[in-house]
Each structure stands twice: as structure tokens, then as C-alpha cells.
Scaffold this motif. Structure first.
Motif, short mmCIF file in Angstrom:
data_model
loop_
_atom_site.label_atom_id
_atom_site.label_comp_id
_atom_site.label_asym_id
_atom_site.label_seq_id
_atom_site.Cartn_x
_atom_site.Cartn_y
_atom_site.Cartn_z
N LEU A 247 0.86 -1.19 -0.04
CA LEU A 247 -0.06 -0.09 0.25
C LEU A 247 0.82 1.29 -0.04
O LEU A 247 0.64 2.32 -1.00
N GLY A 248 1.95 1.45 0.93
CA GLY A 248 2.52 2.15 0.92
C GLY A 248 3.56 2.47 -0.51
O GLY A 248 4.22 3.54 -0.68
N ALA A 249 3.56 1.58 -1.29
CA ALA A 249 4.47 1.64 -2.51
C ALA A 249 3.35 2.10 -3.77
O ALA A 249 3.50 2.15 -4.87
N GLY A 250 1.85 1.89 -3.34
CA GLY A 250 0.98 2.44 -4.19
C GLY A 250 0.58 1.06 -4.99
O GLY A 250 -0.44 1.16 -6.02
N VAL A 251 0.84 -0.14 -4.53
CA VAL A 251 0.45 -1.31 -5.26
C VAL A 251 -0.82 -1.86 -4.78
O VAL A 251 -0.83 -2.61 -3.56
N ILE A 252 -2.01 -1.35 -5.40
CA ILE A 252 -3.49 -1.69 -4.80
C ILE A 252 -4.11 -2.24 -5.87
O ILE A 252 -5.28 -2.52 -5.53
N ALA A 253 -3.82 -2.39 -7.04
CA ALA A 253 -4.65 -2.86 -8.26
C ALA A 253 -3.77 -3.84 -9.04
O ALA A 253 -2.33 -3.93 -8.98
N PRO A 254 -4.48 -4.83 -9.87
CA PRO A 254 -3.71 -6.07 -10.55
C PRO A 254 -2.98 -5.09 -11.74
O PRO A 254 -2.97 -4.12 -12.12
N GLY A 255 -1.75 -5.89 -11.97
CA GLY A 255 -0.90 -5.54 -13.11
C GLY A 255 0.43 -4.99 -12.51
O GLY A 255 1.28 -4.58 -13.30
N ARG A 256 0.57 -4.80 -11.20
CA ARG A 256 1.85 -4.13 -10.55
C ARG A 256 2.20 -5.23 -9.50
O ARG A 256 1.35 -5.88 -8.78
N ILE A 257 3.51 -5.26 -9.38
CA ILE A 257 4.09 -6.12 -8.37
C ILE A 257 4.80 -5.24 -7.38
O ILE A 257 5.46 -4.32 -7.97
N ASN A 258 4.77 -5.36 -6.09
CA ASN A 258 5.56 -4.95 -5.03
C ASN A 258 6.53 -5.90 -4.68
O ASN A 258 6.05 -6.99 -4.10
N VAL A 259 7.89 -5.84 -4.40
CA VAL A 259 8.95 -6.36 -3.97
C VAL A 259 9.39 -5.82 -2.63
O VAL A 259 10.06 -4.69 -2.67
N GLY A 260 9.09 -6.72 -1.66
CA GLY A 260 9.17 -5.63 -0.19
C GLY A 260 10.18 -6.69 0.07
O GLY A 260 10.70 -7.75 0.45
N THR A 261 11.61 -5.80 0.59
CA THR A 261 13.05 -6.63 0.91
C THR A 261 13.08 -6.00 2.29
O THR A 261 12.56 -5.15 2.97
N GLY A 262 13.91 -7.03 2.88
CA GLY A 262 14.22 -6.74 4.52
C GLY A 262 14.87 -8.23 4.79
O GLY A 262 15.72 -8.63 4.27
N THR A 263 14.54 -8.61 6.20
CA THR A 263 15.16 -9.94 6.52
C THR A 263 14.72 -11.00 5.36
O THR A 263 15.61 -11.66 5.03
N ALA A 297 4.41 -14.44 -2.81
CA ALA A 297 5.54 -15.26 -2.50
C ALA A 297 6.58 -14.94 -1.66
O ALA A 297 7.20 -13.73 -1.93
N VAL A 298 7.03 -15.47 -0.69
CA VAL A 298 7.88 -15.20 0.31
C VAL A 298 9.36 -16.21 0.06
O VAL A 298 9.35 -17.19 -0.27
N ILE A 299 10.31 -15.03 -0.18
CA ILE A 299 11.78 -15.56 -0.21
C ILE A 299 12.44 -15.44 0.98
O ILE A 299 12.69 -14.12 1.38
N MET A 300 12.87 -16.56 1.60
CA MET A 300 13.62 -16.39 2.88
C MET A 300 14.79 -15.85 3.01
O MET A 300 15.76 -16.09 2.13
N THR A 301 15.09 -15.27 3.91
CA THR A 301 16.48 -14.77 4.38
C THR A 301 17.47 -14.24 3.46
O THR A 301 18.26 -14.71 2.88
N THR A 302 16.62 -13.11 2.52
CA THR A 302 17.33 -12.30 1.57
C THR A 302 18.49 -11.34 2.41
O THR A 302 19.62 -11.37 2.15
#
Length: 509
Positions: A247-263, A297-302
Motif C-alpha cells: 500500500l505504501g508503494a501504491g500497489v493496490i490494483a492488478p498489473g503491478r508487483i511490489n517487492v518488499g525487501t528486508g530480513t 510469494a515469500v523468499i526467505m533470508t534475503t
């Protein structure tokens, strides 16, 4: 008097509290870290009061730093890591440490659940497979291994709900958090009675579920004195950190993907209808946006892989950073820039705590493959950067099988601080990547937008996004680099196919 929205993001390793004006411009942000307790190699726990103490510390610091009045904060939104459970007794006191999402002790519990529940029905109803990762397995572990604790449980809540309970005295959760338990019917948006009954989890233990934008309570007098906000400041339900950062990246509708990085990393794809992946690879959960779901889709320990390398082998860069005030990861980038694509055929497989997407191998472990006496620290660093990027390729392939058409990729979180890493990812996947202005606080901004909807500042989430979300950078792939990475990645896949059977040899039994 200028008015503000407060977003509180309780992640896995730190709390970020950020103050925004109603146009989404960040006024200030404060961060406080907390640790993860590993009583056993595969265990991961946190004291829930570490989260609350970090919230108190950061919000008090924000109020003091900005010299605003607590009464100028219109509303508060909170998000957090998910899957972790907090058992409370009849007096609302915590009964034990929280078993967080990284914990793997519940793998045997998952096998037991598979014998009790029809897997296809679980996926169709809850959107997620039977897995140790979700809250259900953690609750059953408490029931089986800490029966004296289980008997005392009056309420089960999740991390951000515990923080909101300390703020308001209200016990509730939201759809996005509930949909990470494996106990929630994502279509009817209620607790799945049959699954709970089969597993022996009383429905009365589970909290009331609200929309992320709905007010759950108001700041109590006790909390107001402790934290610096005004008494009766409304608090919305908020949500999971991953959908909030989308939501904070503005990804709220189909056609877009947000990649959230962190742990770890999560790819989030908004959906207008719940459409579970029947193979159980990609989770289908509730978004924090009304009447919206998401593939995740969760990608572990990046990011955790690079932090581990920093903590164990990056002492020189850490010492240098302490003297210069720079980020030690900047020194990592300078080293990695000197190494060519493929890290001189040194491959890193980022699975030190097992693999979710794209391999789904709980027995997997982290591997550096192919190093020689000629490989230095720079090669190992670049191998980590590329190894993480290679996970993106196969995850996007899975999403494509589910009918997801990628028109645009946004990326947020700590890894976006590295322009080298961002460019490597764009080159590897062959798709442009946009970095939102609030990349380092996207989840907190998402929580603030929800607070804005709950307090009537915005008529709806769409208006909140239009008011608050702006892009900052864009990384376009070099197609020549992409073609070379395609060839390198093919070798990377073949090596994994050889490694995979060996994981059973060292599996903890």
C-alpha cells in the motif's frame, strides 16, 4: 494547527515509527532495534514487550524531536511481522515469548496437521497450504509442548495487535493478519470453524477481525502518558507489514508487483478475487485494501543473508563505517562493483533457514558453491547479491503460471539502499524496477494511509495513495547484461538440482 498521521512498523528486527503530514510527506522517523532469541538452532522467539518498548521509545522520540503536540496526531496505524502468536491470559498478560515466523520447531507439527486436514480444502478455503510457517502450527506446538500455558490462554493475538492492545486495551486483529494463520476463510472473511475444530483450537481464543482501515480503539490515559500521544487518539486496525508496504508503494490494483525487501523478501500482487494457487506454492491472502486479495510469494533470508555476512565477516567494513559515519553496506557495494557478473562462478544459495519460494525445501541450507583460493571477500558479497536476484526469476515464473502479467515492478525496503543491488536485480529479471520515495518506510506509510482513511482524512485508500505515494528512482535493465545473466542462471539452477538431494543427509531429525 498542522495535523499528522502516525505509522508504526514493527518488523522482525526493528520498529520504525514515522510521522507524516496528510500529503504523505515524512516529517521524521525513529528506529529502535530488538533481537531474536534462539534457544535452539532452529528456534526463533521474541518477547512481545520488546516490540512495545521499541514503540514507546520511537514515538516518544518523534514527539520530542519534532516538538509537536501529541494532540496534533489525528490517528495511528500499526503494522507488523506476521505469523507470530502472542498468548494472553484472562488478565491480558503475556504467557510466554512469541514464536516468530522464522522459527522451524513446528515442522513435525505440520506433518501431523497434514494427516488431519484435506490439503486441497485447506488451500481453497484459507488460500495457504498446510505448513509449519503459519500461526496454526505455532499454536498447536504450544498446545502439545506447553500444555500448562495453553490451558491458561484466554486470547491469542499477533504482533501489531499486541502493540495496539497496549495502546488501547482492545483485542482485535485484521483480515491480512488473520489470513496468515491457516485458520481463516479468506472468502467469507471469518475464522474457519471446521479447521479450528479439527485442530482443537477454540474459536473463542481467536480475536475479533476488522478491516485494516477500521478504528479498533483509542489511546488510553496510561498509554498516552507513557508514549506522548493525546488520550483518546484513534488507532486503526492496521495490518501485516507486507501488504502495508505494498500500500505504501501504491500497489493496490492488478498489473503491478511490489517487492518488499528486508530480513526476507515478499512479492505481492493485488487481486480483485481470491484465486488460490492449488499447488500451494504462492499464498493467496487478504490485502489491507478493502475488497482486495493478493498473491504473496515469500523468499526467505534475503537481506538476512547479507547481514549475517556483515556480522561474521564484515568487521573491517563495520569498523570503517563507525569511523566515517557511513553505512557498512556501502563498502560492500564498492567491493562487489569490482567483480564481474557471476562472481567468477561463485554461487550463493540463500537458504540458511530453509527455502520457501521458489524452491519450497524446508531442509535446504545456505551454500556458497564453487569457491577457490582465488575468490576474495568481494566475490562472496557479489554472490549473495546475485543469489538473491536469481530467486526473483523463478518466483516471477511461478506467478506467470498463475496468470499474473507483470507491467511494473516496485521495490521497497532496506535492499533498495544499494543501487548496485537494485541494478543487478533489474538486469537479472529483465524488467524495470521503480523505487518509491518512501522506500525505507513504505510499511509505515501504508499504516499511516490506513489511519488517514480511518480518521476521514481520505475518503478511501485510492485517494490516500494519490495523495501520498511518489516515485523516486528507476532502474532499467541492460538487455545485454540480462542475456548474460540468463546463461549464468541456467548453470545456477543445474547446481541446485545436484545440491538438493544432499540436504536430506544433514537434516536435523
Amino acid at each position: 494547527m498542522t495535523q499528522y498521521l502516525l505509522g508504526i512498523d514493527c518488523g522482525t528486527t526493528a520498529c520504525k515509527s514515522a510521522l507524516f503530514d496528510i500529503n504523505g510527506r515524512r516529517i521524521a522517523m525513529e528506529t529502535a532495534e530488538y533481537r531474536i532469541f534462539h534457544a535452539e538452532p532452529s528456534w526463533a522467539e521474541q518477547d512481545p514487550d520488546w516490540w512495545w518498548d521499541a514503540v514507546v521509545k520511537t514515538v516518544k522520540s518523534l514527539i520530542k524531536k519534532t516538538k509537536i503536540k501529541g494532540s496534533s496526531v489525528l490517528c495511528v496505524g500499526v503494522d507488523s511481522q506476521r505469523e507470530a502468536v502472542v498468548p494472553l491470559d484472562a488478565e491480558g498478560k503475556k504467557l510466554m515469548n512469541s514464536i516468530i515466523w522464522l522459527d522451524k520447531r513446528t515442522m513435525p507439527i505440520a506433518n501431523e496437521m497434514k494427516n488431519l486436514l484435506p490439503l486441497e480444502e485447506v488451500i481453497e478455503k484459507t488460500g495457504v497450504p498446510v505448513d509449519y510457517f503459519f500461526s496454526a502450527a505455532k499454536i498447536l506446538w504450544i498446545k502439545k509442548e506447553r500444555s500448562q500455558v495453553f490451558r491458561k490462554i484466554q486470547s491469542l493475538v499477533f504482533p501489531k495487535d499486541y502493540v495496539e492492545y497496549k495502546l488501547t486495551g482492545a483485542l482485535a486483529t485484521d483480515y491480512s493478519m488473520a489470513s496468515r494463520t491457516m485458520l481463516f476463510d479468506i472468502r467469507r472473511r471469518i475464522w474457519a470453524e471446521e479447521i479450528c475444530e479439527t485442530l482443537g483450537i477454540p474459536l473463542e481464543m481467536l480475536p475479533e477481525v476488522k478491516g485494516s482501515w477500521e478504528v479498533v480503539g483509542e489511546v488510553t490515559e496510561e498509554a498516552a502518558k507513557k508514549i506522548g500521544l493525546a488520550k483518546n487518539t484513534p488507532v486503526v486496525s492496521g495490518g501485516g507489514d507486507r501488504p502495508c508496504e505494498a500500500l505504501g508503494a501504491g500497489v493496490i490494483a492488478p498489473g503491478r508487483i511490489n517487492v518488499g525487501t528486508g530480513t526476507a523478501t515478499a512479492m505481492e500482487v493485488p487481486l480483485t478475487e481470491p484465486t488460490p494457487d492449488r499447488k500451494g506454492r504462492v499464498d493467496c491472502c487478504c490485502h489491507v485494501v478493502p475488497n482486495t486479495w493478493e498473491y504473496e510469494a515469500v523468499i526467505m533470508t534475503t537481506g538476512a543473508s547479507l547481514r549475517w555476512f556483515r556480522d561474521i565477516f564484515g568487521y573491517e567494513e563495520v569498523e570503517k563505517a563507525q569511523k566515517t559515519g557511513e553505512d557498512p553496506y556501502k563498502y560492500f557495494d564498492k567491493l562487489a562493483e569490482k567483480v564481474g557478473k557471476g562472481s567468477n562462478m561463485l554461487f550463493y544459495y540463500p537458504y540458511p533457514m530453509g527455502a520457501k519460494s521458489p524452491k519450497f525445501n524446508d531442509l535446504a541450507r545456505g551454500v556458497f558453491f564453487g569457491f577457490t583460493l582465488g575468490h576474495g571477500k568481494a566475490c562472496f558479497i557479489r554472490a549473495i547479491l546475485e543469489g538473491v536476484a536469481f530467486q526473483y526469476v523463478e518466483t516471477l515464473e511461478m506467478l506467470s503460471e498463475l496468470g499474473v502479467k507483470v507491467k511494473e515492478v516496485s521495490m521497497v525496503g532496506g535492499e533498495t539502499k544499494s543501487s548496485l543491488w537494485s541494478q543487478i536485480k533489474a538486469d537479472v529479471i529483465g524488467i524495470p524496477i521503480k523505487i518509491p520515495e518512501a522506500s525505507d518506510a513504505a510499511a509505515a506509510l501504508g499504516s499511516a494511509i490506513l489511519a488517514g482513511v480511518g480518521s476521514g482524512v481520505y475518503e478511501n485508500v485510492q485517494e490516500g495513495v494519490e495523495s501520498c505515494v511518489r516515485s523516486m528512482e528507476r532502474y532499467d535493465p541492460s538487455m545485454d547484461e540480462h542475456e548474460e545473466y540468463v546463461k549464468i542462471h541456467e548453470k545456477y539452477r543445474k547446481v541446485y538440482d545436484v545440491l538438493s538431494p544432499a540436504y536430506k543427509t544433514i537434516a536435523i531429525t
